[in-house]
Design a protein around this motif. Structure first.
Motif, PDB file in Angstrom:
ATOM      1  N   TRP A 125     -23.633   6.694   0.868  1.00 46.34           N
ATOM      2  CA  TRP A 125     -23.159   7.251  -0.393  1.00 46.34           C
ATOM      3  C   TRP A 125     -21.657   7.115  -0.467  1.00 46.34           C
ATOM      4  N   ILE A 126     -21.162   6.592  -1.587  1.00 47.25           N
ATOM      5  CA  ILE A 126     -19.736   6.350  -1.757  1.00 47.25           C
ATOM      6  C   ILE A 126     -19.278   6.955  -3.080  1.00 47.25           C
ATOM      7  N   ASP A 127     -18.266   7.801  -3.010  1.00 47.29           N
ATOM      8  CA  ASP A 127     -17.627   8.317  -4.221  1.00 47.29           C
ATOM      9  C   ASP A 127     -16.523   7.350  -4.638  1.00 47.29           C
ATOM     10  N   VAL A 128     -16.687   6.722  -5.783  1.00 43.22           N
ATOM     11  CA  VAL A 128     -15.684   5.791  -6.286  1.00 43.22           C
ATOM     12  C   VAL A 128     -14.541   6.579  -6.905  1.00 43.22           C
ATOM     13  N   GLY A 129     -13.303   6.203  -6.582  1.00 42.80           N
ATOM     14  CA  GLY A 129     -12.134   6.939  -7.056  1.00 42.80           C
ATOM     15  C   GLY A 129     -12.020   6.954  -8.564  1.00 42.80           C
ATOM     16  N   GLN A 130     -11.465   8.042  -9.062  1.00 42.06           N
ATOM     17  CA  GLN A 130     -11.292   8.198 -10.499  1.00 42.06           C
ATOM     18  C   GLN A 130     -10.238   7.225 -11.020  1.00 42.06           C
ATOM     19  N   VAL A 131     -10.406   6.824 -12.263  1.00 40.97           N
ATOM     20  CA  VAL A 131      -9.410   5.977 -12.920  1.00 40.97           C
ATOM     21  C   VAL A 131      -9.111   6.579 -14.285  1.00 40.97           C
ATOM     22  N   GLY A 132      -7.835   6.566 -14.648  1.00 37.69           N
ATOM     23  CA  GLY A 132      -7.472   7.135 -15.939  1.00 37.69           C
ATOM     24  C   GLY A 132      -6.171   6.558 -16.441  1.00 37.69           C
ATOM     25  N   PRO A 133      -5.890   6.686 -17.730  1.00 39.76           N
ATOM     26  CA  PRO A 133      -4.622   6.214 -18.289  1.00 39.76           C
ATOM     27  C   PRO A 133      -3.496   7.160 -17.915  1.00 39.76           C
ATOM     28  N   ALA A 134      -2.271   6.684 -18.012  1.00 37.83           N
ATOM     29  CA  ALA A 134      -1.115   7.501 -17.648  1.00 37.83           C
ATOM     30  C   ALA A 134      -1.010   8.726 -18.536  1.00 37.83           C
ATOM     31  N   ALA A 173      -7.790   0.372  -2.989  1.00 36.27           N
ATOM     32  CA  ALA A 173      -9.031   0.690  -2.283  1.00 36.27           C
ATOM     33  C   ALA A 173      -9.964   1.444  -3.222  1.00 36.27           C
ATOM     34  N   TYR A 174     -11.259   1.134  -3.159  1.00 37.12           N
ATOM     35  CA  TYR A 174     -12.167   1.613  -4.193  1.00 37.12           C
ATOM     36  C   TYR A 174     -12.329   3.130  -4.201  1.00 37.12           C
ATOM     37  N   ARG A 175     -11.943   3.816  -3.135  1.00 33.16           N
ATOM     38  CA  ARG A 175     -12.009   5.280  -3.121  1.00 33.16           C
ATOM     39  C   ARG A 175     -10.751   5.928  -3.687  1.00 33.16           C
ATOM     40  N   LEU A 215      -9.735 -18.276   5.988  1.00 36.24           N
ATOM     41  CA  LEU A 215     -11.152 -17.999   5.772  1.00 36.24           C
ATOM     42  C   LEU A 215     -11.616 -16.863   6.676  1.00 36.24           C
ATOM     43  N   ARG A 216     -11.181 -16.896   7.921  1.00 39.03           N
ATOM     44  CA  ARG A 216     -11.568 -15.860   8.879  1.00 39.03           C
ATOM     45  C   ARG A 216     -11.032 -14.503   8.457  1.00 39.03           C
ATOM     46  N   GLN A 217      -9.771 -14.445   8.046  1.00 44.03           N
ATOM     47  CA  GLN A 217      -9.168 -13.180   7.634  1.00 44.03           C
ATOM     48  C   GLN A 217      -9.836 -12.629   6.379  1.00 44.03           C
ATOM     49  N   ALA A 218     -10.163 -13.506   5.445  1.00 42.66           N
ATOM     50  CA  ALA A 218     -10.791 -13.052   4.201  1.00 42.66           C
ATOM     51  C   ALA A 218     -12.166 -12.460   4.471  1.00 42.66           C
ATOM     52  N   HIS A 219     -12.977 -13.150   5.267  1.00 43.02           N
ATOM     53  CA  HIS A 219     -14.306 -12.635   5.596  1.00 43.02           C
ATOM     54  C   HIS A 219     -14.201 -11.300   6.322  1.00 43.02           C
ATOM     55  N   ALA A 220     -13.264 -11.198   7.253  1.00 41.05           N
ATOM     56  CA  ALA A 220     -13.108  -9.962   8.025  1.00 41.05           C
ATOM     57  C   ALA A 220     -12.674  -8.809   7.129  1.00 41.05           C
ATOM     58  N   ALA A 221     -11.744  -9.068   6.205  1.00 40.91           N
ATOM     59  CA  ALA A 221     -11.264  -8.013   5.318  1.00 40.91           C
ATOM     60  C   ALA A 221     -12.381  -7.508   4.409  1.00 40.91           C
ATOM     61  N   LEU A 222     -13.159  -8.426   3.852  1.00 41.54           N
ATOM     62  CA  LEU A 222     -14.229  -8.027   2.952  1.00 41.54           C
ATOM     63  C   LEU A 222     -15.345  -7.302   3.692  1.00 41.54           C
ATOM     64  N   ALA A 223     -15.628  -7.719   4.908  1.00 42.13           N
ATOM     65  CA  ALA A 223     -16.698  -7.089   5.682  1.00 42.13           C
ATOM     66  C   ALA A 223     -16.318  -5.703   6.156  1.00 42.13           C
ATOM     67  N   ASP A 224     -15.024  -5.412   6.227  1.00 42.23           N
ATOM     68  CA  ASP A 224     -14.546  -4.127   6.724  1.00 42.23           C
ATOM     69  C   ASP A 224     -14.251  -3.194   5.552  1.00 42.23           C
ATOM     70  N   ASP A 225     -15.286  -2.494   5.087  1.00 40.17           N
ATOM     71  CA  ASP A 225     -15.151  -1.508   4.018  1.00 40.17           C
ATOM     72  C   ASP A 225     -14.607  -2.107   2.730  1.00 40.17           C
ATOM     73  N   LEU A 226     -15.007  -3.350   2.457  1.00 39.27           N
ATOM     74  CA  LEU A 226     -14.698  -4.003   1.177  1.00 39.27           C
ATOM     75  C   LEU A 226     -13.191  -4.029   0.921  1.00 39.27           C
ATOM     76  N   VAL A 228     -10.761  -5.550  -0.466  1.00 38.65           N
ATOM     77  CA  VAL A 228     -10.286  -6.487  -1.477  1.00 38.65           C
ATOM     78  C   VAL A 228      -8.763  -6.467  -1.621  1.00 38.65           C
ATOM     79  N   PRO A 229      -8.094  -5.293  -1.575  1.00 42.42           N
ATOM     80  CA  PRO A 229      -6.624  -5.326  -1.662  1.00 42.42           C
ATOM     81  C   PRO A 229      -5.992  -6.211  -0.592  1.00 42.42           C
TER      82      PRO A 229
END
Length: 276
Positions: A125-134, A173-175, A215-226, A228-229
């Motif tokens: 279960w993952i709570d996605v962080g809130q997003v809002g305008p300034a 980060a998505y949280r 390629l190695r760094q990208a795969h590792a970053a995505l595999a480790d808790d997504l 993306v940043p």
């Protein structure tokens, strides 16, 4: 194998479990009196990135989106907003009661801000962080409400590429809660336009393989808790590297755009356009 941190325990869990090749994702939008608004679209976006990441790692994915009971016009506007953000259509969309059985078997549950969790259900279960305008101008619709037409109007001014908002959100980060300011959105737009122009320029050069370390760094970053940043930061570095041929830069950006979903090859064939 992908690792995701479970909000309930704080522990990392490998997904999918039992060495299966199908990742089942359930995105939960909240049941509210004010309707689904732009603040809630981040959860389907994270689900889209997770599904794209799974597919990049050689897995299949299936996404279910649960919603409150929506009038037809509002359901259509939600579909349009997801399309504008480059979110692949979920396999199933339905009200919470109709999708409980499908979601019970999910490997990952993504909860939009305000959506209640279910401790008895399995999966991560993952709570996605809130997003809002300034800020909200007096008299304008609250971003938590459905905006017709244009659910994203609270964030994306008319004439702005909605994928700039996608890029802005992917940079966090998505949280992590995100406040969408005009300055941050403008910077995301400029970066997106710059990358598209660079990709178009690199496309004119002979193709070269993606550097193994990238390629190695990208795969590792995505595999480790997504992470993306971290991928976005890595692409900034790749663009500036003098030891990476232009053709390899093109292949790198085009390949990772399978996850980012930023339409980075849009300007290929239009190289005469001025760079931003």
């Amino acid at each position: 194998m992908l690792r995701i941190a479970d909000t309930r325990t704080g522990r990392f869990v490998e997904i999918p479990s039992a060495h299966r090749r199908l990742l089942r994702i359930c995105v939960h939008l909240p049941v509210t009196d004010t309707g689904i608004g732009a603040v809630h679209v981040r959860a389907p976006l994270v689900g889209d990135v997770l599904a794209r990441t799974a597919e990049l790692h050689g897995m299949e994915s299936r996404t279910v989106l649960t919603t409150p009971e929506l009038p037809h016009e509002q359901a259509r506007e939600l579909d349009r907003a997801m399309s504008d953000l480059g979110i692949h259509p979920p396999a199933t969309i339905g009200v919470h009661e109709l999708t409980e059985t499908l979601c019970a078997a999910a490997d990952v549950h993504l909860l939009a801000h305000g959506a209640p969790g279910q401790d008895a259900a399995g999966g991560v279960w993952i709570d996605v962080g809130q997003v809002g305008p300034a800020r909200r101008d007096e008299g304008s619709p609250a971003p938590g409400r459905i905006l017709v037409p244009g659910l994203l109007d609270a964030f994306v001014p008319a004439g702005t590429d909605p994928l700039a908002l996608r890029m802005l959100l992917l940079g966090h980060a998505y949280r992590t809660p995100v406040t969408v300011t005009a300055a941050a959105l403008a910077e995301a737009r400029r970066m997106l336009e710059r990358w598209r122009q660079q990709v178009a320029d690199w496309a004119q050069e002979p193709s070269r393989p993606i550097p193994a370390d990238v390629l190695r760094q990208a795969h590792a970053a995505l595999a480790d808790d997504l992470g993306v940043p971290a991928v976005l930061d890595m692409l900034v570095g790749v663009a500036a590297r003098t030891d990476v041929p232009a053709g390899a830069k093109f292949e790198t950006f085009a390949f990772l755009d399978r996850v980012l979903g930023l339409d980075l090859v849009r300007e290929v064939g239009h190289q005469n356009r001025a760079a931003p």
